[in-house]
Design a protein around this motif. Structure first.
Motif, PDB file in Angstrom:
ATOM      1  N   ARG A   1       6.567  -2.420  -5.314  1.00  0.00           N
ATOM      2  CA  ARG A   1       5.871  -3.606  -4.760  1.00  0.00           C
ATOM      3  C   ARG A   1       4.376  -3.348  -4.739  1.00  0.00           C
ATOM      4  NH1 ARG A   1       7.574  -5.005   0.750  1.00  0.00           N
ATOM      5  NH2 ARG A   1       6.466  -6.930   0.314  1.00  0.00           N
ATOM      6  N   THR A   2       3.603  -4.417  -4.862  1.00  0.00           N
ATOM      7  CA  THR A   2       2.146  -4.243  -4.869  1.00  0.00           C
ATOM      8  C   THR A   2       1.668  -3.805  -3.480  1.00  0.00           C
ATOM      9  OG1 THR A   2       1.712  -6.510  -4.176  1.00  0.00           O
ATOM     10  CG2 THR A   2       1.839  -6.105  -6.575  1.00  0.00           C
ATOM     11  N   ILE A   3       0.519  -3.165  -3.489  1.00  0.00           N
ATOM     12  CA  ILE A   3      -0.101  -2.749  -2.215  1.00  0.00           C
ATOM     13  C   ILE A   3      -0.371  -4.013  -1.374  1.00  0.00           C
ATOM     14  CG2 ILE A   3      -2.183  -1.659  -1.232  1.00  0.00           C
ATOM     15  CD1 ILE A   3      -0.254   0.271  -2.723  1.00  0.00           C
ATOM     16  N   GLU A   4      -0.758  -5.066  -2.053  1.00  0.00           N
ATOM     17  CA  GLU A   4      -1.063  -6.327  -1.356  1.00  0.00           C
ATOM     18  C   GLU A   4       0.140  -6.812  -0.543  1.00  0.00           C
ATOM     19  OE1 GLU A   4      -1.535  -9.678  -4.006  1.00  0.00           O
ATOM     20  OE2 GLU A   4      -2.826 -10.684  -2.545  1.00  0.00           O
ATOM     21  N   SER A   5       1.307  -6.897  -1.183  1.00  0.00           N
ATOM     22  CA  SER A   5       2.453  -7.442  -0.445  1.00  0.00           C
ATOM     23  C   SER A   5       2.861  -6.492   0.687  1.00  0.00           C
ATOM     24  CB  SER A   5       3.625  -7.742  -1.378  1.00  0.00           C
ATOM     25  OG  SER A   5       4.063  -6.551  -1.976  1.00  0.00           O
ATOM     26  N   GLN A   6       2.751  -5.196   0.450  1.00  0.00           N
ATOM     27  CA  GLN A   6       3.145  -4.243   1.495  1.00  0.00           C
ATOM     28  C   GLN A   6       2.171  -4.294   2.670  1.00  0.00           C
ATOM     29  OE1 GLN A   6       4.800  -0.391   0.105  1.00  0.00           O
ATOM     30  NE2 GLN A   6       4.387  -1.084  -1.962  1.00  0.00           N
ATOM     31  N   MET A   7       0.893  -4.485   2.369  1.00  0.00           N
ATOM     32  CA  MET A   7      -0.097  -4.509   3.455  1.00  0.00           C
ATOM     33  C   MET A   7      -0.060  -5.830   4.225  1.00  0.00           C
ATOM     34  SD  MET A   7      -3.345  -2.321   2.097  1.00  0.00           S
ATOM     35  CE  MET A   7      -4.047  -1.992   3.708  1.00  0.00           C
TER      36      MET A   7
END
Ligand code: ATP
Ligand code: SF4
Length: 339
Positions: A119-125
């Motif tokens: 998963r992208t860092i964006e979605s995880q953050m």
């Protein structure tokens, strides 16, 4: 050095986390491993407590117990972990889980423990902010700001990448950003710099210190690296074979260690050895087996100062000066001589 009465009272007015008489066993085919024995510790609000000790002393077990992330064969047999006034060990599982990523967050030794590789860092953050108010756009902006704070270059465009596009050091920075984005009351960091080289370690320690001050959270920092502990922590607890043998302010423990094990640990610290040497010293002997019950001082088989009493009685906590405690019969003997 003055030694007062044994088993001093600990303060609780500004204590965020209060661990009392914690005992934990792991069930194994060989028997029960007593990994934590009568552990009592306080983490004051807004302060950093370091946990040090050789491998196998129970540092990680303690950190994972606080987080409620223990393996199935773990069994807490006694004690309490009071966080913000509530005993975590008595809390329903759902309420306890709800604290994670909100009031409590964690940084692991291996950043990939916390990051989802696909998963992208964006979605995880963005997901990690599920307790926070605000739109997805606002959460994205907060995430970018935090990535910027931890030193990720060009976070606006890199936030859409997956973890494998980052180096190990950058991934650990991302994990720090995620752990602190939720503004936890307590951050538990389990050897967060062990996998990094020395230069990166210094950078990460400075970063953690800066962000801890800014957010005002407390930190439980597990490390075998005494230099990192001296740099980051306000207080230190020294663990040996599942017990806390000494605890106090960093400057006191490092300049005036009261327990023979703490002294031995400091003497073997590569950062303190002035002479050039090919092989680093180690404490002679081995950590004892944690199977079965123990009588006497847990360090006695390796202690140069052991005497009869050490075989028969487990030492209680003795106060050294105002703000330091250690479990060693020698402190009682000195006290008896001085009164
Ligand atoms: P290190 O610095 O190597 O991580 P540590 O001080 O963090 O060591 P722990 O990992 O907490 O020590 O281990 C404490 C003791 O508990 C060790 O004897 C270890 O083998 C044992 N232990 C840890 N986890 C388990 C488990 N799941 N099952 C059985 N024994 C375990
Ligand atoms: Fe050494 Fe005895 Fe002190 Fe234990 S109690 S650290 S064996 S002197």
């Amino acid at each position: 050095m003055t030694h007062d009465d044994p088993t001093p009272q600990r303060s609780s007015s500004s204590t965020l986390l209060e661990i009392r008489d914690l005992n934990l066993d792991f069930g194994t085919p060989r028997g029960r491993i007593h990994a934590l024995r009568n552990v009592s510790l306080d983490v004051p609000a807004g302060q950093v407590l370091g946990i040090v000790g050789e491998s196998g002393s129970g540092k990680s077990t303690l950190a994972y117990t606080v987080m409620g992330l223990l393996s199935e064969n773990a069994d807490v047999t006694a004690g309490s972990i009071v966080f913000e006034g509530k005993d975590l060990l008595k809390m329903p599982a759902q309420a306890r889980r709800a604290l994670l990523g909100d009031r409590l967050s964690m940084i692991f030794q291996n950043p990939m423990t916390a990051l989802n590789p696909v998963r992208t860092i964006e979605s995880q953050m963005i997901d990690i902010q599920h307790h926070e108010q605000g739109s997805r756009r606002e959460k994205r902006a907060r995430a970018i700001d935090m990535l910027h704070r931890v030193g990720i270059p060009d976070p606006e465009s890199r936030i859409v990448a997956c973890p494998h596009h980052f180096s190990g050091g950058m991934r650990q920075r991302i994990c720090i950003a995620m752990a602190l984005l939720v503004k936890p009351a307590l951050l538990v960091a389990d050897e967060p710099t062990t996998a990094l080289d020395a230069t990166l370690e210094v950078q990460i320690i400075h970063l953690l210190k800066e962000l801890q001050k800014e957010i005002g959270c407390s930190v439980l920092f597990v490390s075998h690296h005494l230099g990192a502990v001296a740099e980051l922590c306000d207080r230190v607890a020294v663990m040996y074979a599942g017990e806390v043998v000494e605890e106090g302010a960093v400057r006191d423990i490092f300049h005036n260690p009261g327990h023979p094990y703490t002294r031995a640990l400091l003497e073997c610290d590569p950062g303190r050895i002035k002479k050039r040497t090919r092989s680093l010293p180690t404490i002679p002997g081995e950590v004892p087996s944690l199977l079965g019950s123990k009588v006497g001082c847990i360090f006695r088989t390796r202690c140069q100062h052991a005497f009869n009493r050490c075989v028969q009685e487990n030492p209680v906590e003795y106060r050294i000066g105002l703000d330091q405690v250690a479990r060693c019969h020698l402190l009682d003997e000195e006290r008896l001589v001085s009164v």
